[in-house]
Design a protein around this motif. Sequence first.
Motif: not given
Length: 415
Positions: A86-87, A89, A106, A108, A113-114, A167
Amino acid sequence: MRVIAAVLGLFLVFAAATASAPVVAPGWQPIWVSALQRPGESFAPNWSGVGFGNQTVRQAIRVSDAGSILRLRLSNRFGTQPLRVRGATIARSAGGAAVYPDSLRPLTIDSATAFRIEPGEDAVTDPIPLPVRALERLTVTLYFADATGPATYHAQAQNTSYLAWDDHRADASGNAFTVNSSSWYYLAGVESEIGLPRRPAVALFGDSFTEGVGSTYDTHRNYPDRLAEYFAAQGNPRPVLNLGIGGNCLTVDSRWLGDSGLSRFRSEVLEQPGVGTVVILEGINDIWLDSRVMAQSAPVPGASAEQLIAGYRTLIAQAHTAGLRVLGATMLPAAGSAFGNGDRALYTARDRVRRAVNDWILTSGEYDAAVDTAAALADPADPNRLAPAFDSGDHLHPNDAGYAALAAAVAAVLN
């Protein structure tokens, strides 16, 4: 004191050498990697069998070389269902589960990002502008909103990973990460974009001696990390890749201890971009496999010297075909360890195989060079035992000083 002086002497010989090694062309090159394993049991509890759901995993690593533009390689190689991230970093580590907030970036894939990674596949993130120094610690944080199923992982990371519910990928504080693990999950590598020619990477391939079992957790005192430190101290860092798996065998696949060296050599060494040299230190588990319940594979007799030599020849041929230089390292002495527990005749027979293979490594001329790591770490009073100053306590794995000596022995042969 004589042992410590010998280690320092080897390092000084290496550090005084001129940096005239070949270079690799611009492109992408790994500056950190992990040898991946199938999910399941290991030497310590881990989260791979269950996987994750509505959880955030934060993992600490240390890169061996510098870079200004990075990308990560994530892996669902042993997954049985699509992995939905889902994400995620990346950041510079501030110690423990904390990170420096101004370094948070982040991750990607295709600007999203997800993202999703199919079973059996790896995925590479988009480039990330994050300048890092050689030997700098980073964290990678992954948030899984949905159940992942069993996780591709590396069992014995010698570093602490952290778990939080919900999260927390963008948290600078580590306060939410209340559960620990000693494994890495889904992390296959960190790659740096090469703007100028750089020295080829050194791939260190093997078992627990390469992985670093017996070294102090979270201090980067295994032999690959110490070798990376030697290059940095020389003023000419280069990528050093730790491709060790604790308990791994050269010739036999295991559900617990990883695919065999013969099975994983191509994907983990030959297909890594920018590798120039591979050092092979593996085989002792093959000799003792049938006496180790933890092998978790079909019972087989301990490997013979001929079987191990045939395996090494296969790896040497594959590496030479790929244009790599290959160094062979001798298997460390193991007298007094659990490998010889309670059966002197069995130990004597098995150790005879170890010594025969070591003699072949040193005298056959089939490797491009040989490193007598066994002699470097042996007790001067008994060459079949680790020197007490280098023994982690199990009479098999080196301690921090032992891994420094092992790295110095390898460094003295590398150019």
